[in-house]
Design a protein around this motif. Structure first.
Motif, short mmCIF file in Angstrom:
data_model
loop_
_atom_site.label_atom_id
_atom_site.label_comp_id
_atom_site.label_asym_id
_atom_site.label_seq_id
_atom_site.Cartn_x
_atom_site.Cartn_y
_atom_site.Cartn_z
N ASN A 159 -23.05 38.31 35.85
CA ASN A 159 -22.50 39.43 35.09
C ASN A 159 -21.11 39.78 35.62
N VAL A 160 -20.20 40.12 34.71
CA VAL A 160 -18.81 40.39 35.08
C VAL A 160 -18.59 41.90 35.18
N TYR A 161 -17.90 42.33 36.25
CA TYR A 161 -17.59 43.73 36.47
C TYR A 161 -16.09 43.91 36.70
N LEU A 162 -15.58 45.05 36.26
CA LEU A 162 -14.21 45.45 36.61
C LEU A 162 -14.24 46.00 38.03
N MET A 163 -13.25 45.59 38.86
CA MET A 163 -13.29 46.01 40.26
C MET A 163 -11.87 46.29 40.77
N ASP A 164 -11.82 46.67 42.04
CA ASP A 164 -10.57 46.96 42.74
C ASP A 164 -9.92 48.21 42.15
N GLU A 165 -8.60 48.25 42.05
CA GLU A 165 -7.94 49.43 41.48
C GLU A 165 -7.60 49.17 40.02
N VAL A 166 -7.49 50.26 39.26
CA VAL A 166 -7.30 50.13 37.82
C VAL A 166 -6.19 51.06 37.34
N LEU A 167 -5.17 50.49 36.70
CA LEU A 167 -4.15 51.26 36.00
C LEU A 167 -3.52 52.34 36.88
N THR A 168 -3.08 51.91 38.06
CA THR A 168 -2.38 52.81 38.98
C THR A 168 -0.90 52.44 39.02
N PRO A 169 -0.07 53.28 39.64
CA PRO A 169 1.35 52.91 39.80
C PRO A 169 1.55 51.68 40.69
N ASP A 170 0.54 51.29 41.47
CA ASP A 170 0.65 50.08 42.28
C ASP A 170 0.37 48.82 41.47
N SER A 171 -0.46 48.95 40.43
CA SER A 171 -0.88 47.77 39.67
C SER A 171 -0.28 47.72 38.27
N SER A 172 0.58 48.69 37.95
CA SER A 172 1.10 48.81 36.58
C SER A 172 2.55 49.27 36.60
N ARG A 173 3.22 49.07 35.48
CA ARG A 173 4.52 49.71 35.26
C ARG A 173 4.31 50.89 34.32
N PHE A 174 4.53 52.10 34.83
CA PHE A 174 4.46 53.32 34.04
C PHE A 174 5.88 53.81 33.76
N TRP A 175 6.20 54.01 32.49
CA TRP A 175 7.52 54.52 32.12
C TRP A 175 7.37 55.86 31.41
N PRO A 176 8.26 56.83 31.67
CA PRO A 176 8.25 58.08 30.89
C PRO A 176 8.70 57.78 29.46
N ALA A 177 7.84 58.12 28.50
CA ALA A 177 8.13 57.79 27.10
C ALA A 177 9.39 58.48 26.59
N ASP A 178 9.67 59.69 27.08
CA ASP A 178 10.82 60.44 26.56
C ASP A 178 12.15 59.90 27.09
#
Length: 297
Positions: free
Chosen positions: A218-237
């Motif tokens: 069975n497959v599981y999501l693990m570790d960190e998810v959608l953080t500033p360390d693992s993603s590029r977050f941009w201010p939309a405005d």
């Protein structure tokens, strides 16, 4: 607020120390994952922690695990981390640790890209593709892609860069069933998260997920998810096609390091206090915008 650079939890066996997380065995089938305040840039761990960073990463990851739990099960056990350590060790885990299932990691970094930026932009300018995925001609820097794309990478040994691979290579490594699950799940998780984040004024340009398997496959999501360390977050405005957008991630500290006379080998330059504070503020702002909560100092 002082930062936690190292953990000292002698009551448990430490089995791994990464760029950010320290991992301890809890019995034979569970792990204690502690997010420290360490920060890395250009694959080098900096000498100065970012106070509260580990708590931000943990709070955001737990938020997304709850929000996305109907897409795929995750590795959380629901066991309080404070209950698996001794009383004198609790301050090292409160707000920054989880107790997880002990899974067999799938050694593929599952990257979803919704916008063209960073290494993907350089790849596109040179080849018209990103990680072998052909894209329409004429795209501009930071432009939204017609559809998000899956660009996996083979996880490398510690201290070396991950290597971009094709979906076909993932099939060779793990078989069609697992490869299809992690590809389709990566894109679904990204789309749901990106749609939500946009309502909070944040564009998720790209992100990466990690998955693991139990003994039954069975497959599981693990570790960190959608953080500033693992993603590029941009201010939309503040988003504008054709530019490199400002971000809520560690790009801020990377930019400062780029301005220093440093060859990107250890040790890294000492980071000024104001750069540390501004980096910490960016992490916390991402948490506040996305969840409406903040960490305890």
């Amino acid at each position: 607020m002082a930062g936690l650079s190292k953990t000292h939890i002698p009551s448990l066996e430490q089995i791994y120390s990464g760029k950010v997380r320290d991992v301890f065995a809890v019995g034979d089938d569970k792990l204690l994952l502690v997010a420290t305040d360490r920060i890395s840039a250009f694959d080098v761990i900096l000498g100065d922690p970012i106070p509260g960073k580990g708590k931000v990463l943990t709070a955001l990851t737990n938020f997304w695990f709850e929000k996305l739990k109907d897409v795929i099960p995750n590795h959380l056990t629901g066991i309080a981390p404070e209950s698996v350590v001794k009383p004198e060790e609790i301050d090292q885990v409160s707000g920054r640790a989880v107790v997880s299932k002990r899974l067999k990691p799938i050694l593929v970094e599952c990257v979803a890209r919704g916008y063209i930026i960073g290494g993907g932009w350089k790849d596109y300018c040179a080849t018209g593709s990103v990680c072998g995925v052909k894209l329409p001609a004429g795209l501009r820097q930071a432009e939204k892609l017609p559809e998000p794309i899956f660009t996996p990478a083979a996880k490398a040994e510690v201290g070396t860069h991950d290597e971009n691979i094709s979906f076909e290579r993932v099939v060779e490594l793990y078989g069609e069933r697992i490869a299809t699950i992690i590809r389709d799940t990566t894109l679904k998780l990204y789309k749901e998260a990106a749609d939500y984040a946009l309502t909070k004024g944040i564009i998720i340009a790209d992100t990466k997920f990690e998955f693991g398997m139990d003994d039954e496959g069975n497959v599981y999501l693990m570790d960190e998810v959608l953080t500033p360390d693992s993603s590029r977050f941009w201010p939309a405005d503040d988003y504008e096609v054709g530019t490199s957008p400002k971000s809520f991630d560690k790009q801020f500290i990377r930019d400062w390091l780029e301005s220093q006379p440093w060859d990107k080998t250890p040790p890294a330059p000492k980071v000024p206090e104001d750069i540390i504070e501004k980096t910490a503020d960016k992490y916390r702002e991402a948490l506040r915008r996305l969840t409406g909560t903040d960490i305890e100092p």
